[in-house]
Design a protein around this motif. Structure first.
Motif, PDB file in Angstrom:
ATOM      1  N   TYR A  97      28.107  30.112  42.662  1.00  0.00           N
ATOM      2  CA  TYR A  97      27.015  29.545  43.452  1.00  0.00           C
ATOM      3  C   TYR A  97      27.496  29.415  44.897  1.00  0.00           C
ATOM      4  O   TYR A  97      28.389  28.613  45.195  1.00  0.00           O
ATOM      5  N   LYS A  98      26.888  30.205  45.750  1.00  0.00           N
ATOM      6  CA  LYS A  98      27.307  30.211  47.154  1.00  0.00           C
ATOM      7  C   LYS A  98      26.942  28.903  47.856  1.00  0.00           C
ATOM      8  O   LYS A  98      25.991  28.234  47.486  1.00  0.00           O
ATOM      9  N   LYS A  99      27.713  28.579  48.892  1.00  0.00           N
ATOM     10  CA  LYS A  99      27.463  27.328  49.606  1.00  0.00           C
ATOM     11  C   LYS A  99      26.634  27.550  50.858  1.00  0.00           C
ATOM     12  O   LYS A  99      26.427  26.645  51.648  1.00  0.00           O
ATOM     13  N   ASN A 100      26.221  28.786  51.095  1.00  0.00           N
ATOM     14  CA  ASN A 100      25.319  29.020  52.230  1.00  0.00           C
ATOM     15  C   ASN A 100      24.338  30.120  51.840  1.00  0.00           C
ATOM     16  O   ASN A 100      24.531  30.835  50.861  1.00  0.00           O
ATOM     17  N   THR A 101      23.285  30.213  52.643  1.00  0.00           N
ATOM     18  CA  THR A 101      22.221  31.168  52.316  1.00  0.00           C
ATOM     19  C   THR A 101      22.278  32.403  53.193  1.00  0.00           C
ATOM     20  O   THR A 101      21.414  33.257  53.110  1.00  0.00           O
ATOM     21  N   TRP A 102      23.283  32.488  54.068  1.00  0.00           N
ATOM     22  CA  TRP A 102      23.213  33.559  55.053  1.00  0.00           C
ATOM     23  C   TRP A 102      24.379  34.539  55.043  1.00  0.00           C
ATOM     24  O   TRP A 102      24.230  35.658  55.490  1.00  0.00           O
ATOM     25  N   MET A 103      25.517  34.148  54.544  1.00  0.00           N
ATOM     26  CA  MET A 103      26.653  35.062  54.552  1.00  0.00           C
ATOM     27  C   MET A 103      26.837  35.668  53.157  1.00  0.00           C
ATOM     28  O   MET A 103      26.678  34.986  52.158  1.00  0.00           O
ATOM     29  N   PRO A 104      27.186  36.958  53.094  1.00  0.00           N
ATOM     30  CA  PRO A 104      27.466  37.550  51.779  1.00  0.00           C
ATOM     31  C   PRO A 104      28.654  36.859  51.127  1.00  0.00           C
ATOM     32  O   PRO A 104      29.487  36.266  51.809  1.00  0.00           O
ATOM     33  N   LEU A 105      28.707  36.967  49.810  1.00  0.00           N
ATOM     34  CA  LEU A 105      29.875  36.449  49.088  1.00  0.00           C
ATOM     35  C   LEU A 105      31.118  37.172  49.603  1.00  0.00           C
ATOM     36  O   LEU A 105      31.075  38.372  49.865  1.00  0.00           O
ATOM     37  N   GLU A 106      32.222  36.438  49.710  1.00  0.00           N
ATOM     38  CA  GLU A 106      33.462  37.039  50.201  1.00  0.00           C
ATOM     39  C   GLU A 106      33.805  38.259  49.342  1.00  0.00           C
ATOM     40  O   GLU A 106      33.712  38.213  48.120  1.00  0.00           O
ATOM     41  N   LYS A 107      34.228  39.319  50.006  1.00  0.00           N
ATOM     42  CA  LYS A 107      34.459  40.589  49.314  1.00  0.00           C
ATOM     43  C   LYS A 107      35.477  40.445  48.164  1.00  0.00           C
ATOM     44  O   LYS A 107      35.260  40.954  47.060  1.00  0.00           O
ATOM     45  N   ASP A 108      36.569  39.730  48.419  1.00  0.00           N
ATOM     46  CA  ASP A 108      37.606  39.579  47.384  1.00  0.00           C
ATOM     47  C   ASP A 108      37.050  38.872  46.148  1.00  0.00           C
ATOM     48  O   ASP A 108      37.348  39.241  45.008  1.00  0.00           O
ATOM     49  N   ARG A 109      36.251  37.841  46.409  1.00  0.00           N
ATOM     50  CA  ARG A 109      35.674  37.076  45.289  1.00  0.00           C
ATOM     51  C   ARG A 109      34.687  37.948  44.516  1.00  0.00           C
ATOM     52  O   ARG A 109      34.610  37.883  43.292  1.00  0.00           O
ATOM     53  N   PHE A 110      33.952  38.774  45.240  1.00  0.00           N
ATOM     54  CA  PHE A 110      32.981  39.667  44.601  1.00  0.00           C
ATOM     55  C   PHE A 110      33.697  40.675  43.698  1.00  0.00           C
ATOM     56  O   PHE A 110      33.296  40.903  42.555  1.00  0.00           O
ATOM     57  N   ILE A 111      34.774  41.260  44.221  1.00  0.00           N
ATOM     58  CA  ILE A 111      35.526  42.249  43.431  1.00  0.00           C
ATOM     59  C   ILE A 111      36.123  41.599  42.178  1.00  0.00           C
ATOM     60  O   ILE A 111      36.069  42.145  41.079  1.00  0.00           O
ATOM     61  N   GLU A 112      36.640  40.410  42.362  1.00  0.00           N
ATOM     62  CA  GLU A 112      37.213  39.660  41.233  1.00  0.00           C
ATOM     63  C   GLU A 112      36.140  39.411  40.169  1.00  0.00           C
ATOM     64  O   GLU A 112      36.360  39.599  38.970  1.00  0.00           O
ATOM     65  N   LEU A 113      34.961  39.045  40.613  1.00  0.00           N
ATOM     66  CA  LEU A 113      33.863  38.746  39.697  1.00  0.00           C
ATOM     67  C   LEU A 113      33.411  39.991  38.944  1.00  0.00           C
ATOM     68  O   LEU A 113      33.178  39.947  37.733  1.00  0.00           O
ATOM     69  N   THR A 114      33.284  41.088  39.663  1.00  0.00           N
ATOM     70  CA  THR A 114      32.814  42.320  39.003  1.00  0.00           C
ATOM     71  C   THR A 114      33.797  42.784  37.916  1.00  0.00           C
ATOM     72  O   THR A 114      33.394  43.420  36.953  1.00  0.00           O
ATOM     73  N   ALA A 115      35.068  42.435  38.090  1.00  0.00           N
ATOM     74  CA  ALA A 115      36.060  42.828  37.077  1.00  0.00           C
ATOM     75  C   ALA A 115      35.926  41.980  35.815  1.00  0.00           C
ATOM     76  O   ALA A 115      36.394  42.367  34.740  1.00  0.00           O
ATOM     77  N   GLN A 116      35.275  40.837  35.924  1.00  0.00           N
ATOM     78  CA  GLN A 116      35.191  39.907  34.793  1.00  0.00           C
ATOM     79  C   GLN A 116      33.924  40.082  33.960  1.00  0.00           C
ATOM     80  O   GLN A 116      33.800  39.493  32.895  1.00  0.00           O
ATOM     81  N   VAL A 117      32.950  40.819  34.491  1.00  0.00           N
ATOM     82  CA  VAL A 117      31.646  40.881  33.806  1.00  0.00           C
ATOM     83  C   VAL A 117      31.207  42.344  33.624  1.00  0.00           C
ATOM     84  O   VAL A 117      31.765  43.254  34.242  1.00  0.00           O
ATOM     85  N   ASP A 118      30.182  42.510  32.773  1.00  0.00           N
ATOM     86  CA  ASP A 118      29.599  43.848  32.608  1.00  0.00           C
ATOM     87  C   ASP A 118      28.426  44.056  33.559  1.00  0.00           C
ATOM     88  O   ASP A 118      28.123  45.173  33.944  1.00  0.00           O
ATOM     89  N   TYR A 119      27.711  42.982  33.863  1.00  0.00           N
ATOM     90  CA  TYR A 119      26.615  43.102  34.826  1.00  0.00           C
ATOM     91  C   TYR A 119      26.458  41.783  35.588  1.00  0.00           C
ATOM     92  O   TYR A 119      26.883  40.726  35.116  1.00  0.00           O
ATOM     93  N   LEU A 120      25.871  41.905  36.784  1.00  0.00           N
ATOM     94  CA  LEU A 120      25.663  40.747  37.649  1.00  0.00           C
ATOM     95  C   LEU A 120      24.186  40.591  37.967  1.00  0.00           C
ATOM     96  O   LEU A 120      23.500  41.583  38.220  1.00  0.00           O
ATOM     97  N   VAL A 121      23.719  39.359  37.974  1.00  0.00           N
ATOM     98  CA  VAL A 121      22.365  39.063  38.445  1.00  0.00           C
ATOM     99  C   VAL A 121      22.521  38.306  39.751  1.00  0.00           C
ATOM    100  O   VAL A 121      23.236  37.304  39.810  1.00  0.00           O
ATOM    101  N   VAL A 122      21.896  38.815  40.800  1.00  0.00           N
ATOM    102  CA  VAL A 122      22.122  38.256  42.138  1.00  0.00           C
ATOM    103  C   VAL A 122      20.829  37.630  42.670  1.00  0.00           C
ATOM    104  O   VAL A 122      19.792  38.294  42.731  1.00  0.00           O
ATOM    105  N   GLY A 123      20.922  36.379  43.018  1.00  0.00           N
ATOM    106  CA  GLY A 123      19.771  35.670  43.597  1.00  0.00           C
ATOM    107  C   GLY A 123      20.107  35.189  44.982  1.00  0.00           C
ATOM    108  O   GLY A 123      20.716  34.149  45.173  1.00  0.00           O
ATOM    109  N   VAL A 124      19.756  35.977  45.985  1.00  0.00           N
ATOM    110  CA  VAL A 124      20.048  35.604  47.376  1.00  0.00           C
ATOM    111  C   VAL A 124      18.788  35.818  48.220  1.00  0.00           C
ATOM    112  O   VAL A 124      17.771  36.288  47.724  1.00  0.00           O
ATOM    113  N   GLY A 125      18.904  35.514  49.480  1.00  0.00           N
ATOM    114  CA  GLY A 125      17.754  35.649  50.381  1.00  0.00           C
ATOM    115  C   GLY A 125      17.174  34.282  50.661  1.00  0.00           C
ATOM    116  O   GLY A 125      17.653  33.264  50.175  1.00  0.00           O
ATOM    117  N   ALA A 126      16.149  34.239  51.480  1.00  0.00           N
ATOM    118  CA  ALA A 126      15.568  32.961  51.860  1.00  0.00           C
ATOM    119  C   ALA A 126      14.097  33.149  52.135  1.00  0.00           C
ATOM    120  O   ALA A 126      13.623  34.271  52.223  1.00  0.00           O
TER     121      ALA A 126
END
Lengths: 356, 95
Positions: free
Chosen positions: B66-95
Motif C-alpha cells: 500500500y503506497k503512501k502517496n498517490t503520485w509517485m510510482p512504487l520504487e523500482k527495487d520494491r516493484f521487482i522484489e514484489l513481482t518475484a514473489q507473486v504470479d500476478y499483480l493487481v494495481v490500483g493507482v491514479g486519482a
C-alpha cells in the motif's frame, strides 16, 4: 550521455510557419525558427554540451537536453542570456519533489515562474505596472513562453492526449514575473529558502487560482489590509484537495513599504497572513490529508452542501510573499495565487547558475 | 529568406526495457499481489475488490504493497522484489 536532435531543411519562413503547425511544435501561437545557428549561440553562451541530459519532463517523460531546451528558447524569442534562468526552472521541473501530475490532471494548473535577485535587473524584467503582463518586457514574456513550449515539446503536454486538464489555464501561455527589488523594503524572496541575497533564483509554483485583491490602505488601514489579503485565499473548490499547499502573495511596492514602515519583516507578514487565513475543503478527499482540519458550518447555508466542510489553518511556510507591480501610494494591490497541487511540493526554488 | 535548417525541439521519450511477457493461463490458485495507492475515495471499494479477487482466485499467497502517496510510482527495487514473489499483480493507482 549525449543526444542529438533531428534536423529539417526549410525552404522559406512561410514554409516554416506551416511546417511548425504540421509537426505540432507549437501550442497554437506562432514561433521563431529554431535554426542551428541560433541554438548554437545559446549553447556557446552557457558553455555546456548540447547533448547533456537534464532530466525527463512529465507527462511524456521526454528527455530535456541543453539542445532541445535551447531550441524551445529560440522558438520563444529568448536571448542567450535568458538560458540560465530557463535552466534553473527546468531544474525544478525535472525534480521528483515537484511532480507535475497535478498541473496536468483534471484541475489543469499552470506553472508560474518567479525570478528573483540581481538577474531581474540585468535581464530587464518589467517588474512594475502590469507585472503579470502583457507589459512589453521581453524577458518576462519569452522566458514564460519558453517554459510553456518546453512542457509542450519535451514533456508532450498535449491536451486530450497525455494531459487531461478539463479547463486549461489562460496564464499557461506565458506565466513569468521578476520580483521588484529596487522598491522592495525586503531582501529577495529566495532568501526565505536558504539562497543568498546576492544570488539570483527561480521559483516554480504549481499555480491554480490567480486573484486580484485590492487592499485599500487609505480607507481601512494596514491591519484590515492583512485580513483582506488573508481572506482572499482558500475558498472551497479553489483549494479542494489536501496535501502540502502554497499561497503566493505578490504585493505592490506601496503596500510592501507600508508593511515595512509598520515593522513587518517579510517573515512576520507571512506569519500574520497565515494566522488570519483559512483553507476550506469539502470532505470528499481530505480524510487523511488535511492534517488539522476541523468541521465548520457550511459557508453557503442558502444552498447547503450534502458534504461536510472542513477548515484547516494555513501555515507560515505555506505563504510566499514577493514584491512587484505598480506604485500606487496609499493603495495596496495584490495578486494572490493558490497552488493547485495535491501531490508533492507545491513549489521549488533553485539558484541560477551562470556561465563561468 | 533563403533556405535554412531547423533543429527539432522535441524531447525523446525515455523508455524502459520491457520484461519478457509470460502467459498466466488461469489466475485460479496463483499467488496474487496488490499495489494500491490508498486514495481515500477508493478505500471501501478496494477492500471489497481485494476480497472478491481472493475469493474467486483462491491464491495460496497474497502480497500487499500500500503506497503512501498517490503520485509517485512504487520504487523500482520494491516493484521487482514484489513481482518475484507473486504470479500476478493487481494495481490500483491514479486519482
Amino acid at each position: 550521455m549525449t543526444k542529438s536532435a533531428q534536423q529539417f531543411e526549410i525552404q522559406s519562413l512561410d514554409h516554416f510557419t506551416e511546417f511548425v503547425y504540421e509537426q505540432g511544435w507549437t501550442d497554437g501561437l506562432p514561433v521563431f525558427p529554431p535554426t542551428r545557428e541560433a541554438i548554437q549561440r545559446m549553447v556557446d553562451y552557457i558553455g555546456r554540451e548540447r547533448g547533456e541530459v537534464l532530466g525527463s519532463i512529465y507527462p511524456g517523460d521526454g528527455e530535456a537536453t541543453i539542445e532541445n531546451v535551447a531550441a524551445n528558447c529560440v522558438m520563444a524569442g529568448c536571448l542567450p542570456e535568458y538560458l540560465p534562468v530557463v535552466l534553473a526552472a527546468i531544474e525544478s521541473i525535472v525534480d521528483p519533489d515537484l511532480p507535475l501530475t497535478t498541473t496536468q490532471s483534471t484541475g489543469a494548473g499552470a506553472l508560474c515562474t518567479i525570478v528573483t535577485g540581481p538577474v531581474v535587473g540585468t535581464l530587464g524584467f518589467r517588474t512594475r505596472e502590469w507585472i503579470f503582463g502583457p507589459n512589453g518586457g521581453r524577458a518576462n514574456a519569452t522566458i514564460g513562453r519558453a517554459i510553456r513550449l518546453i512542457l509542450w515539446n519535451i514533456g508532450r503536454a498535449h491536451p486530450g492526449k497525455l494531459t487531461k486538464g478539463t479547463m486549461g489555464h489562460p496564464a499557461s501561455w506565458s506565466y513569468c514575473i521578476g520580483e521588484e527589488q529596487e522598491l522592495s523594503p525586503w531582501a529577495p524572496m529566495h532568501t526565505d529558502f536558504g539562497i543568498d541575497a546576492a544570488e539570483s533564483a527561480v521559483t516554480v509554483l504549481k499555480a491554480g487560482e490567480h486573484s486580484q485583491i485590492a487592499a485599500p490602505l487609505n480607507t481601512v488601514g494596514l491591519n484590515e489590509c492583512i485580513n483582506i489579503l488573508a481572506r482572499g485565499i482558500g475558498r472551497p473548490g479553489v483549494t479542494s484537495s489536501g496535501g502540502k499547499r502554497a499561497f503566493l502573495f505578490v504585493i505592490n511596492p506601496s503596500l510592501a513599504q507600508a508593511f515595512a514602515d509598520a515593522g513587518y519583516s517579510r517573515e512576520k507578514l507571512r506569519g500574520a497572513l497565515a494566522e488570519r487565513a483559512f483553507k476550506y475543503s469539502y470532505d470528499w478527499q481530505n480524510d487523511s490529508k488535511q492534517g488539522n482540519a476541523v468541521p465548520v458550518a457550511d459557508p453557503y447555508p442558502q444552498t447547503p452542501s450534502e458534504r461536510q466542510t472542513m477548515m484547516a489553518p494555513v501555515l507560515p511556510d505555506e505563504v510566499l510573499v514577493c514584491v512587484g507591480g505598480g506604485v500606487a501610494p496609499r493603495m495596496g494591490q495584490c495578486v494572490a495565487i493558490s497552488s493547485r497541487s495535491s501531490a508533492g511540493r507545491p513549489f521549488l526554488t533553485k539558484a541560477v547558475k551562470f556561465p563561468q | 529568406m533563403n533556405a535554412f535548417t531547423v533543429v527539432s525541439p522535441l524531447g525523446e521519450a525515455r523508455s524502459e526495457p520491457h520484461a519478457e511477457k509470460k502467459h498466466l493461463g488461469s489466475a485460479i490458485g496463483r499467488k496474487a499481489g496488490f499495489i494500491w495507492n490508498q486514495y481515500p475515495t477508493t478505500k471501501d471499494f478496494w477492500e471489497q475488490f481485494e476480497n472478491a479477487i481472493t475469493l474467486l482466485g483462491k491464491p495460496p499467497e497474497v502480497q500487499r504493497v500500500y503506497k503512501k502517496n498517490t503520485w509517485m510510482p512504487l520504487e523500482k527495487d520494491r516493484f521487482i522484489e514484489l513481482t518475484a514473489q507473486v504470479d500476478y499483480l493487481v494495481v490500483g493507482v491514479g486519482a
